[in-house]
Design a protein around this motif. Structure first.
Motif, short mmCIF file in Angstrom:
data_model
loop_
_atom_site.label_atom_id
_atom_site.label_comp_id
_atom_site.label_asym_id
_atom_site.label_seq_id
_atom_site.Cartn_x
_atom_site.Cartn_y
_atom_site.Cartn_z
N ARG A 1 -7.53 -25.01 -23.40
CA ARG A 1 -6.07 -24.88 -23.47
C ARG A 1 -5.55 -25.40 -24.81
N ASP B 1 1.69 -21.72 -29.69
CA ASP B 1 2.52 -22.12 -28.55
C ASP B 1 2.10 -23.52 -28.10
N SER C 1 3.64 -25.65 -26.52
CA SER C 1 4.12 -26.09 -25.20
C SER C 1 3.00 -26.04 -24.16
N LEU C 2 1.91 -25.34 -24.48
CA LEU C 2 0.76 -25.33 -23.57
C LEU C 2 0.18 -26.72 -23.34
N ASP D 1 1.98 -29.79 -24.55
CA ASP D 1 2.88 -30.85 -25.02
C ASP D 1 3.20 -31.91 -23.97
N GLN D 2 2.43 -31.90 -22.87
CA GLN D 2 2.48 -33.04 -21.96
C GLN D 2 1.15 -33.78 -21.91
N ARG E 1 6.81 -32.61 -30.07
CA ARG E 1 7.95 -32.10 -29.31
C ARG E 1 9.11 -33.09 -29.36
N LEU E 2 8.80 -34.36 -29.22
CA LEU E 2 9.84 -35.39 -29.24
C LEU E 2 10.51 -35.45 -30.63
N LEU F 1 7.85 -44.23 -22.00
CA LEU F 1 9.16 -43.70 -21.64
C LEU F 1 9.05 -42.20 -21.30
N LEU F 2 8.26 -41.48 -22.08
CA LEU F 2 8.08 -40.04 -21.84
C LEU F 2 7.35 -39.79 -20.52
N ARG G 1 7.58 -41.68 -17.88
CA ARG G 1 8.61 -41.89 -16.83
C ARG G 1 9.54 -40.69 -16.70
N ARG G 2 9.78 -40.04 -17.82
CA ARG G 2 10.68 -38.88 -17.83
C ARG G 2 9.97 -37.57 -17.46
N ARG H 1 7.67 -36.11 -19.21
CA ARG H 1 7.34 -35.32 -20.39
C ARG H 1 5.93 -35.59 -20.90
#
Lengths: 496, 67
Positions: free
Chosen positions: A311, A320, A322-323, A325-326, A335-336, A372-373, A375-376, A378
């Motif tokens: 991936r 891309d 976003s594939l 970005d977590q 991304r941040l 923090l990400l 927890r959110r 992300r």
């Protein structure tokens, strides 16, 4: 090797930010940070009950070396335990600093660069068979490591220089590598370090020391980084032929790749071919996939590693991001940075974005941006708090268990001792020093009988509960496993 | 070698659009509005944890050489 020992050594950045003026100088701050360590172990370079090592390295860097682990999740949990130890020490240091009349916050950053161009590392160790042909190993491994940054780099906001604009790069460490292979670390910073200290039986094993990696915050990224490297090593060890990707100039290549986030930077192989990092990684990935389908997975995380690896390559190749970005540090951070830049109208050269880059690596769970990400929602995180808490107190099931038990027992009896990765010695019994050369060993009869000389362990020792240990010290990792049962009289050590 | 991505972004559910500042500004799209609010709230939280003077923080973060 289907069963391998791993370890990782992490150097942390440390800074004090008072309300006004300059912070404490690094040496003094490091002394504040390590005061509980010195109080616990009477030195600023100690092994601790979970089998890991905690010390101040060259340049007043706090450093945590994980115990030897034989499972990747244990390794990642142990590394994260090191982050938590540093955070606990920072909280305590901040309080002491305030009591001494200073103001401000203490930051421990698990990153690899400061604003003055200094770099500090995240060093991986892999146990490999002595029979591995080193020249062949490096021929395959170097191109893999040079390009590994696109799947496991921590990402970096690179400030503007004369020759180039501010931009986002894959790697923190790439600009600080100076050689492909060498025995030095501080001066020449090689990608693979050949210093041969196996901490094991040198007739059977050597320790591969890789210093090119970025410090990862994401546990998914860590899994991919260590897991993919282990898979490539397994294939090399099995003697599988792999396409020749040897690079003409690995150091020029590692930098060119890092600074082109499109993944299209071309690098030259020794055969004179122009290839991209994705092409090299794909070539290796496909070979590894085939190897696994032929020989089977050697541990339970292999499928996850391969899925993430593929991936990540697809994300870089297609653009891309976003594939991943977590899951992959550089993409999570990118991304941040882009969100902040877009929403707040900041150019890439704005110091706020460099600050965000640094704050991503803050080990403080409340303040650090990676946490923090998570927890959110992300960023993913698959190592649980319970696993990390356990890693702070409990050695993994390897030789670290012997070391941890030796230390904990000697401590409760008040017997002075010295240990390192291999040696175990009670100061009062210097002639009975014991070497444990097998890093996989979880038990050693010689150590058991030496510890029996300290007293009747079965009746004397009481294991403290987690709750008791939490209340005992500045950080859980610097607490004792045992207390003496009520009424226990510790026998005087006999004369030698 | 430019293989087209065959699969949808991993994190997004069916029919979900990739999140971006532009998408978030589309008027009248409740999902986009929600995402924009979420992003605002994230950036506000980040502002509260970061030292206000970014330049001072960055310049002040200097280590001695390591390893």
């Amino acid at each position: 090797m289907d069963h391998r020992v791993y370890g990782v050594e992490t150097e942390f950045g440390l800074t004090h930010r008072p309300e006004t003026g300059r912070g404490l100088p690094p040496d003094e701050l490091a002394r504040y940070l390590f005061r509980p360590v010195v109080e616990f172990g009477r030195s600023s370079n100690i092994f601790i009950p979970n089998g890991s090592r905690l010390y101040l390295d060259v340049g007043s860097h706090p450093e945590y070396a994980t115990a030897e682990c034989d499972d990747l999740i244990d390794l990642i949990a142990s590394d994260r335990a090191g982050e938590r130890v540093m955070h606990d020490l920072a909280v305590e240091a901040e309080e002491r600093i305030h009591r001494d009349g200073f103001t401000g916050q203490v930051y421990v950053l698990k990153n690899n660069v400061d604003s003055a161009g200094n770099s500090y590392g995240s060093h991986e160790n892999y146990l490999i068979p002595r029979t591995t042909h080193f020249r062949r190993l490096s021929g395959i491994l170097l191109p893999f490591l040079v390009t590994r940054q696109i799947i496991s780099g921590a990402g970096r906001v690179v400030p503007a220089e004369d020759s180039r604009e501010a931009h986002f790069a894959f790697s923190q460490r790439a600009d600080h590598m100076w050689e492909g292979i060498s025995s030095a670390t501080t001066r020449s910073r090689p990608i693979i370090n050949t210093r041969d200290e196996p901490h094991a039986d040198a007739a059977n094993h050597r320790r591969l020391h890789v210093i090119v990696g970025d410090s990862n915050m994401s546990t998914a990224t860590s899994l991919l980084r260590y897991g993919s490297t282990d898979l490539v090593l397994r294939m090399i060890e099995a003697g599988v032929p792999i396409e020749d990707f040897e690079l003409e100039n690995p150091i020029a290549a590692i930098r060119a790749i890092s600074h082109d986030i499109t993944g299209r930077a071309g690098v030259r192989t020794r055969n004179g071919e122009q290839v991209t990092a994705v092409q090299i990684q794909r070539g290796i990935f496909q070979r590894v996939s085939r190897f696994i389908s032929e020989h089977g997975a050697h541990h339970e995380h292999v499928d996850q590693i391969l899925e993430l690896w593929e991936r990540a390559l697809e994300a870089v190749e297609s653009g891309d991001h976003s594939l991943i970005d977590q899951d992959i540090d550089w993409a999570i951070k990118k991304r941040l940075v882009e969100d902040v830049s877009n929403q707040r109208g900041l150019g890439m050269d704005h110091p706020r974005l460099e600050q965000i880059d640094m704050a991503y690596h803050d080990v403080n769970p409340d303040r650090g941006l990676f946490h923090l990400l998570v927890r959110r929602g992300r960023a993913t995180d698959f190592v649980t708090d319970e696993q990390v808490t356990r890693a702070m107190t409990t050695p993994p099931p390897t030789r670290a268990a012997i070391r941890g038990e030796f230390l904990s027992t000697a401590r409760v009896y008040g017997a002075e001792c010295t240990v390192d990765w291999v040696h175990h010695k009670l100061t009062d019994r210097p002639l009975e020093a014991i070497m444990v050369k097998d890093p996989f060993a979880q038990h050693d009869e010689r150590i058991e009988s030496l510890l029996d000389r300290l007293g009747d362990r079965k009746n004397h020792l009481r294991e403290r509960s987690l709750h008791e240990r939490i209340q005992q010290g500045v950080t859980l990792a610097l607490t004792d496993k045992y207390s003496l049962a009520p009424g226990t009289v510790v026998p005087e050590p006999p004369l030698i | 070698m430019s293989a087209q991505p065959q699969k949808q972004p991993y994190r997004h559910g069916d029919g979900d659009q990739p999140e971006s500042a532009d998408a978030a500004q589309v008027q009248g799209n409740p999902q986009a509005t929600e995402r924009a609010a979420e992003l605002d709230s994230l950036l506000d939280e980040i502002d509260t944890v970061l030292e206000a003077n970014a330049e001072e923080f960055v310049k002040g973060f200097v280590q001695k050489g390591g390893q």
